[in-house]
Write a protein that holds these residues in place. Sequence first.
Motif, short mmCIF file in Angstrom:
data_model
loop_
_atom_site.label_atom_id
_atom_site.label_comp_id
_atom_site.label_asym_id
_atom_site.label_seq_id
_atom_site.Cartn_x
_atom_site.Cartn_y
_atom_site.Cartn_z
N MET A 1 -1.16 -10.76 -1.26
CA MET A 1 -0.35 -9.20 -2.24
C MET A 1 -1.38 -8.85 -3.42
SD MET A 1 3.57 -9.65 -3.19
CE MET A 1 4.12 -8.63 -1.58
N MET A 2 -1.02 -7.60 -3.39
CA MET A 2 -1.56 -7.48 -4.77
C MET A 2 -1.75 -7.56 -6.26
SD MET A 2 -3.08 -3.03 -3.87
CE MET A 2 -1.20 -3.12 -3.36
N ASP B 1 -4.75 -1.17 -12.32
CA ASP B 1 -5.93 -0.65 -12.66
C ASP B 1 -5.49 1.06 -11.47
OD1 ASP B 1 -8.57 -0.55 -12.17
OD2 ASP B 1 -8.88 -1.65 -10.07
N ILE B 2 -4.92 0.63 -10.45
CA ILE B 2 -5.05 2.21 -9.25
C ILE B 2 -4.32 2.87 -9.91
CG2 ILE B 2 -4.21 2.68 -7.68
CD1 ILE B 2 -5.04 -0.10 -6.08
N LEU B 3 -3.04 2.47 -10.98
CA LEU B 3 -2.16 3.71 -10.79
C LEU B 3 -2.02 3.50 -12.60
CD1 LEU B 3 1.07 2.29 -9.31
CD2 LEU B 3 0.33 4.32 -8.62
N ASP C 1 -4.19 -5.84 -10.15
CA ASP C 1 -5.03 -4.18 -9.12
C ASP C 1 -4.14 -3.11 -8.82
OD1 ASP C 1 -6.82 -6.24 -8.12
OD2 ASP C 1 -5.47 -7.17 -6.93
N VAL D 1 0.95 -1.34 -0.22
CA VAL D 1 0.19 0.25 0.12
C VAL D 1 1.03 1.35 -0.31
CG1 VAL D 1 -2.10 0.89 1.12
CG2 VAL D 1 -1.97 -1.53 1.26
N ASP E 1 2.14 6.89 -7.06
CA ASP E 1 0.69 7.82 -7.70
C ASP E 1 0.75 8.76 -7.43
OD1 ASP E 1 -2.03 6.96 -8.28
OD2 ASP E 1 -2.05 8.81 -7.09
N ARG E 2 1.91 9.59 -6.18
CA ARG E 2 2.21 11.12 -5.96
C ARG E 2 3.26 10.72 -6.67
NH1 ARG E 2 3.50 14.68 -2.27
NH2 ARG E 2 2.75 16.80 -3.11
N VAL F 1 2.59 1.65 -3.39
CA VAL F 1 1.51 2.29 -4.60
C VAL F 1 1.55 3.67 -4.17
CG1 VAL F 1 -0.53 1.23 -5.30
CG2 VAL F 1 1.38 -0.41 -4.74
N ARG F 2 0.82 3.93 -3.02
CA ARG F 2 0.32 5.45 -2.80
C ARG F 2 1.82 6.20 -3.12
NH1 ARG F 2 -0.69 8.06 2.85
NH2 ARG F 2 -2.07 9.16 2.19
#
Lengths: 89, 264
Positions: free
Chosen positions: B184-185, B192-194, B189, B146, B153-154, B149-150
Amino acid sequence: MIEFLSRVFGKDNTSKDVAKERLRLVLVHDRANVSPQMLHSLKADMIKVISKYMEIDEEALEVNLNSEDSQVALVANIPIKKMKRASND
Amino acid sequence: MGEVIVVTSGKGGVGKTTTTANIGTGLAALGHKVVLVDADIGLRNLDVVLGLENRIVYDIVDATSGNCRLRQAIIRDKHLEGLHLLPAAQTKDKTAVSTDQMEELCDELKREFEYVLVDCPAGIEQGFKNAIAGADKSIVVTTPEVSAVRDADRIIGLLEAAELRDPKLVINRLRVRMVKAGDMMSIDDMLDILAIDLLGVVPEDDQVVISTNKGEPVVVDEKSLSGQAYRNIVKRIKGEDVPLMDMDNDSGLITTLRRLIGLK
Ligand SMILES: Nc1ncnc2c1ncn2[C@@H]1O[C@H](COP(=O)(O)OP(=O)(O)OP(=O)(O)O)[C@@H](O)[C@H]1O
Ligand SMILES: [Mg+2]
């Protein structure tokens, strides 16, 4: 044990699902934070649209992102000064 | 005229230096002329990962401040003809190079080298800004966690704000077994998020640590899974269309049986 059972029965709460959901939520905030301009221009656009229908207190208008347990909401507080007269001409 | 690619991540320790060393070594092994720039000033790392720590005389700050000529600060690899390193300074800090100097440096390097790879420091402060200053393209490294990946994204937001469009994603330290267990992602996943293009996926692999111990990037190890992953990434950087490899080295009895009866 419960975790195991719900996994067997195919419920969506493996730890990766939890991770993904948490990420999704935190990114809504982060991304909004990367551009405070975004909230700003959203405000401006809202004023434009709403002003067509009513007179609002632009100074007091508030737009924020609020997060509760499992979702993020756009919360707007828009004080109305005057309603426009319905002119169905 | 070569191209400058910066390797970023935001979060520290997710594998920027390892990625830079392997991509650079892989490109050089295919005959390209490559220079790796260690932009992590104050925390010099790339030299040891490449096994070149004993050859450093001058560094990036010497070169940008005119203490020596750029040519003098660049080190040649022991084995690979095309591989070069511009080491970070170890005693200075991240303000010792300015963004303007970094841009000039990259411009000069890409006149001589086909690929200029910049290893970015962790964080989003001056060191990051310097590292991306002269870049034409960017790579974002993350791990399936988490926090990583966060931060990725930043970083993607900051890269795009700096006009470095279309950053490419490297997912590092993926553990297939954990992904399968739902702990685990998965690749999808994260994509999809990034919502950026995938450059490659590198599995968690002891061999990475072993190669780093020896100062020989794992990309030259024909047998390892991570080496294969890096070789694929290198090909994709060259524009080849290489499918994701099967990282499932789980050849246990049950898997084999399932495969045999067509369950997989
Ligand atoms: N795929 C992998 N499998 C196993 N270990 C790995 C893998 N990738 C990286 N590592 C290990 O993780 C550690 C951190 O890697 P690395 O130094 O490349 O990260 P970094 O992002 O450059 O860190 P920093 O932010 O401090 O510069 C190293 O010890 C490295 O050997
Ligand atoms: Mg590093």
